[in-house]
Write a protein that holds these residues in place. Structure first.
Motif, PDB file in Angstrom:
ATOM      1  N   GLN A  11      77.006  49.542  54.876  1.00 14.85           N
ATOM      2  CA  GLN A  11      76.403  48.207  54.841  1.00 14.85           C
ATOM      3  C   GLN A  11      75.035  48.216  55.535  1.00 14.85           C
ATOM      4  OE1 GLN A  11      77.826  45.341  53.345  1.00 14.85           O
ATOM      5  NE2 GLN A  11      75.733  44.638  53.606  1.00 14.85           N
ATOM      6  N   CYS A  12      74.932  48.880  56.676  1.00 16.67           N
ATOM      7  CA  CYS A  12      73.650  48.972  57.393  1.00 16.67           C
ATOM      8  C   CYS A  12      72.598  49.660  56.536  1.00 16.67           C
ATOM      9  CB  CYS A  12      73.816  49.742  58.707  1.00 16.67           C
ATOM     10  SG  CYS A  12      74.624  48.793  59.984  1.00 16.67           S
ATOM     11  N   TYR A  13      72.990  50.732  55.871  1.00 19.48           N
ATOM     12  CA  TYR A  13      72.046  51.455  55.008  1.00 19.48           C
ATOM     13  C   TYR A  13      71.561  50.558  53.875  1.00 19.48           C
ATOM     14  CZ  TYR A  13      70.183  54.556  51.490  1.00 19.48           C
ATOM     15  OH  TYR A  13      69.376  55.124  50.539  1.00 19.48           O
ATOM     16  N   MET A  14      72.502  49.898  53.189  1.00 15.05           N
ATOM     17  CA  MET A  14      72.131  49.033  52.063  1.00 15.05           C
ATOM     18  C   MET A  14      71.211  47.900  52.532  1.00 15.05           C
ATOM     19  SD  MET A  14      73.492  50.210  49.344  1.00 15.05           S
ATOM     20  CE  MET A  14      74.896  50.910  48.549  1.00 15.05           C
ATOM     21  N   ASP A  15      71.539  47.301  53.671  1.00 14.89           N
ATOM     22  CA  ASP A  15      70.710  46.215  54.203  1.00 14.89           C
ATOM     23  C   ASP A  15      69.331  46.724  54.613  1.00 14.89           C
ATOM     24  OD1 ASP A  15      72.770  44.447  53.783  1.00 14.89           O
ATOM     25  OD2 ASP A  15      73.391  44.373  55.892  1.00 14.89           O
ATOM     26  N   ALA A  16      69.283  47.892  55.246  1.00 15.15           N
ATOM     27  CA  ALA A  16      67.998  48.454  55.686  1.00 15.15           C
ATOM     28  C   ALA A  16      67.088  48.728  54.500  1.00 15.15           C
ATOM     29  CB  ALA A  16      68.234  49.731  56.487  1.00 15.15           C
ATOM     30  N   LEU A  21      63.277  48.159  55.949  1.00 12.30           N
ATOM     31  CA  LEU A  21      63.081  48.467  57.366  1.00 12.30           C
ATOM     32  C   LEU A  21      62.373  49.808  57.515  1.00 12.30           C
ATOM     33  CD1 LEU A  21      66.464  47.232  58.882  1.00 12.30           C
ATOM     34  CD2 LEU A  21      64.309  45.992  58.613  1.00 12.30           C
ATOM     35  N   ASP A  22      62.138  50.193  58.746  1.00 16.05           N
ATOM     36  CA  ASP A  22      61.417  51.422  59.069  1.00 16.05           C
ATOM     37  C   ASP A  22      62.029  52.626  58.339  1.00 16.05           C
ATOM     38  OD1 ASP A  22      59.769  53.283  60.332  1.00 16.05           O
ATOM     39  OD2 ASP A  22      61.031  53.373  62.121  1.00 16.05           O
ATOM     40  N   PRO A  23      61.221  53.386  57.602  1.00 13.58           N
ATOM     41  CA  PRO A  23      61.732  54.549  56.869  1.00 13.58           C
ATOM     42  C   PRO A  23      62.427  55.580  57.774  1.00 13.58           C
ATOM     43  CG  PRO A  23      59.532  54.015  56.102  1.00 13.58           C
ATOM     44  CD  PRO A  23      59.807  53.129  57.287  1.00 13.58           C
ATOM     45  N   GLU A  24      62.002  55.706  59.004  1.00 14.72           N
ATOM     46  CA  GLU A  24      62.664  56.640  59.920  1.00 14.72           C
ATOM     47  C   GLU A  24      64.084  56.182  60.235  1.00 14.72           C
ATOM     48  OE1 GLU A  24      60.426  57.768  63.370  1.00 14.72           O
ATOM     49  OE2 GLU A  24      58.582  57.981  62.201  1.00 14.72           O
ATOM     50  N   PHE A  25      64.276  54.877  60.379  1.00 13.73           N
ATOM     51  CA  PHE A  25      65.614  54.332  60.611  1.00 13.73           C
ATOM     52  C   PHE A  25      66.494  54.571  59.390  1.00 13.73           C
ATOM     53  CE2 PHE A  25      68.500  50.575  60.352  1.00 13.73           C
ATOM     54  CZ  PHE A  25      69.334  50.921  61.401  1.00 13.73           C
ATOM     55  N   ILE A  26      65.959  54.318  58.216  1.00  9.05           N
ATOM     56  CA  ILE A  26      66.703  54.551  56.973  1.00  9.05           C
ATOM     57  C   ILE A  26      67.067  56.025  56.850  1.00  9.05           C
ATOM     58  CG2 ILE A  26      66.543  54.499  54.445  1.00  9.05           C
ATOM     59  CD1 ILE A  26      64.867  51.913  54.772  1.00  9.05           C
ATOM     60  N   ASP A  27      66.153  56.909  57.210  1.00  7.86           N
ATOM     61  CA  ASP A  27      66.439  58.346  57.168  1.00  7.86           C
ATOM     62  C   ASP A  27      67.573  58.720  58.121  1.00  7.86           C
ATOM     63  OD1 ASP A  27      64.538  58.834  55.234  1.00  7.86           O
ATOM     64  OD2 ASP A  27      63.007  59.535  56.655  1.00  7.86           O
ATOM     65  N   LEU A  28      67.606  58.112  59.309  1.00 14.92           N
ATOM     66  CA  LEU A  28      68.693  58.372  60.258  1.00 14.92           C
ATOM     67  C   LEU A  28      70.035  57.953  59.667  1.00 14.92           C
ATOM     68  CD1 LEU A  28      67.216  57.240  63.683  1.00 14.92           C
ATOM     69  CD2 LEU A  28      67.816  59.568  62.997  1.00 14.92           C
ATOM     70  N   LEU A  29      70.063  56.779  59.047  1.00 12.87           N
ATOM     71  CA  LEU A  29      71.293  56.312  58.412  1.00 12.87           C
ATOM     72  C   LEU A  29      71.713  57.249  57.283  1.00 12.87           C
ATOM     73  CD1 LEU A  29      70.515  52.491  58.242  1.00 12.87           C
ATOM     74  CD2 LEU A  29      72.121  53.612  59.793  1.00 12.87           C
ATOM     75  N   LEU A  30      70.761  57.664  56.475  1.00 16.04           N
ATOM     76  CA  LEU A  30      71.048  58.552  55.352  1.00 16.04           C
ATOM     77  C   LEU A  30      71.530  59.919  55.820  1.00 16.04           C
ATOM     78  CD1 LEU A  30      71.110  58.322  52.340  1.00 16.04           C
ATOM     79  CD2 LEU A  30      68.740  59.070  52.270  1.00 16.04           C
TER      80      LEU A  30
END
Length: 67
Positions: A11-16, A21-30
């Motif tokens: 859910q956090c990934y989909m929302d991000a 949101l910040d691509p670095e944050f999305i990369d961490l989630l991924l």
């Protein structure tokens, strides 16, 4: 990240992504999603969400309750 429940991580990934949101944050989630993808139950949940025509909330719930 390891203490985050699977459905919350997805859910956090989909929302991000949706909120751009910040691509670095999305990369961490991924990265965490890829790390967990060796778990068959998580992989089923992720596949259900990423291929669901009904939206990610319904798919996460369905996949989560199927386990």
């Amino acid at each position: 990240m390891r203490t985050l429940k699977d459905d919350w991580l997805i859910q956090c990934y989909m929302d991000a992504v949706h909120l751009q949101l910040d691509p670095e944050f999305i990369d961490l989630l991924l990265e965490e999603i890829h790390r967990r993808s060796t778990n068959p139950a998580f992989r089923r949940m992720w596949m259900a969400v990423s291929h669901s025509p009904w939206g990610h909330e319904a798919a996460v719930g369905a996949a989560f309750h199927a386990n």
